[in-house]
Design a protein around this motif. Structure first.
Motif, mmCIF file in Angstrom:
data_model
loop_
_atom_site.group_PDB
_atom_site.id
_atom_site.type_symbol
_atom_site.label_atom_id
_atom_site.label_comp_id
_atom_site.label_asym_id
_atom_site.label_seq_id
_atom_site.Cartn_x
_atom_site.Cartn_y
_atom_site.Cartn_z
ATOM 1 N N ASN A 189 4.470 5.079 117.784
ATOM 2 C CA ASN A 189 3.086 4.507 118.283
ATOM 3 C C ASN A 189 3.255 3.094 118.536
ATOM 4 O O ASN A 189 2.527 2.418 119.347
ATOM 5 C CB ASN A 189 1.922 4.671 117.349
ATOM 6 N N GLU A 190 3.949 2.190 117.698
ATOM 7 C CA GLU A 190 4.017 0.711 117.741
ATOM 8 C C GLU A 190 4.926 0.516 119.260
ATOM 9 O O GLU A 190 4.223 -0.173 120.295
ATOM 10 C CB GLU A 190 4.827 0.189 116.817
ATOM 11 N N LEU A 191 5.737 1.259 119.619
ATOM 12 C CA LEU A 191 7.012 1.197 120.782
ATOM 13 C C LEU A 191 6.024 1.440 121.802
ATOM 14 O O LEU A 191 5.720 0.776 123.122
ATOM 15 C CB LEU A 191 8.028 2.227 120.610
ATOM 16 N N VAL A 192 4.969 2.591 121.875
ATOM 17 C CA VAL A 192 4.270 2.879 123.145
ATOM 18 C C VAL A 192 3.119 1.796 123.456
ATOM 19 O O VAL A 192 2.788 1.559 124.474
ATOM 20 C CB VAL A 192 3.669 4.404 123.050
ATOM 21 N N TYR A 193 2.448 1.724 122.125
ATOM 22 C CA TYR A 193 1.087 0.782 122.313
ATOM 23 C C TYR A 193 1.651 -0.863 122.650
ATOM 24 O O TYR A 193 0.867 -1.552 123.337
ATOM 25 C CB TYR A 193 0.574 0.586 121.195
ATOM 26 N N SER A 194 2.943 -1.081 122.720
ATOM 27 C CA SER A 194 3.286 -2.206 122.888
ATOM 28 C C SER A 194 4.118 -2.322 124.258
ATOM 29 O O SER A 194 4.347 -3.341 124.881
ATOM 30 C CB SER A 194 4.296 -2.863 121.901
ATOM 31 N N ALA A 195 4.168 -1.283 124.739
ATOM 32 C CA ALA A 195 4.567 -1.050 126.348
ATOM 33 C C ALA A 195 3.447 -1.444 127.467
ATOM 34 O O ALA A 195 2.473 -1.460 127.014
ATOM 35 C CB ALA A 195 4.921 0.344 126.458
ATOM 36 N N LYS A 196 4.139 -2.060 128.437
ATOM 37 C CA LYS A 196 3.397 -2.275 129.646
ATOM 38 C C LYS A 196 2.608 -1.018 130.305
ATOM 39 O O LYS A 196 3.364 -0.322 130.552
ATOM 40 C CB LYS A 196 4.058 -3.099 130.383
ATOM 41 N N PHE A 197 1.478 -0.975 130.514
ATOM 42 C CA PHE A 197 1.035 -0.123 131.479
ATOM 43 C C PHE A 197 -0.527 -0.651 131.889
ATOM 44 O O PHE A 197 -1.097 -1.334 131.228
ATOM 45 C CB PHE A 197 0.658 1.339 130.787
ATOM 46 N N SER A 198 -0.655 -0.289 132.834
ATOM 47 C CA SER A 198 -1.929 -0.742 133.706
ATOM 48 C C SER A 198 -3.016 0.241 134.049
ATOM 49 O O SER A 198 -3.665 0.393 134.970
ATOM 50 C CB SER A 198 -1.632 -1.493 135.092
ATOM 51 N N PHE A 199 -3.325 1.249 133.216
ATOM 52 C CA PHE A 199 -4.360 2.097 133.417
ATOM 53 C C PHE A 199 -4.598 2.794 131.915
ATOM 54 O O PHE A 199 -3.932 2.175 130.866
ATOM 55 C CB PHE A 199 -3.638 3.688 133.992
#
Length: 139
Positions: free
Chosen positions: A74-84
């Protein structure tokens, strides 16, 4: 010597004849009093309790490890870049670009040639559930 009682008579000056209340046999015909094997009983009890506690400890340890793995994903996904704004219940894919930056996408790993880290689904608690991960990315 006149007041001396024979050895097989249980008598005391303070309590009188009290053979019936003593915790031990007082004559030859009395039943044998034997001490049970308490040491082996205690030993078996300790072994059983230690096994049970050990099993519970191992279960908690596995649950902790699973929880930490979920936290790290979850930390990895939430710290990832996304613009939606991710939609609950949809499937998303996490990638790493050429600069080493993680980003989230709707595009599947079969549809383009990027370094795929894992496939995730967002649940109603806003927790990312790992559906699939590359072997090299597993913790």
């Amino acid at each position: 010597m006149k007041n001396k009682k024979p050895d097989n008579v249980v008598y005391s000056v303070e309590k009188g004849f009290n053979a019936n209340v003593l915790p031990y046999a007082t004559n030859v015909g009395a039943p044998v009093i034997s001490v049970g094997d308490v040491v082996s009983w205690k030993s078996r009890g300790i072994d059983n309790v230690n096994k049970e506690l050990g099993n519970k400890f191992n279960e908690l340890k596995l649950q902790y490890q699973k929880l930490m793995q979920e936290y790290e994903w979850n930390e990895l996904v939430y710290s990832a870049k996304f613009s939606f704004e991710p939609v609950i219940g949809e499937i998303y894919h996490l990638y790493r670009d050429a600069e080493g930056v993680n980003f989230l996408s709707l595009i599947g790993p079969d549809e383009w040639n990027k370094e795929h880290i894992g496939t995730f689904k967002l649940n109603s608690d806003k927790k990312w559930i790992l559906l699939n991960a590359q072997e090299s990315q597993l913790y």
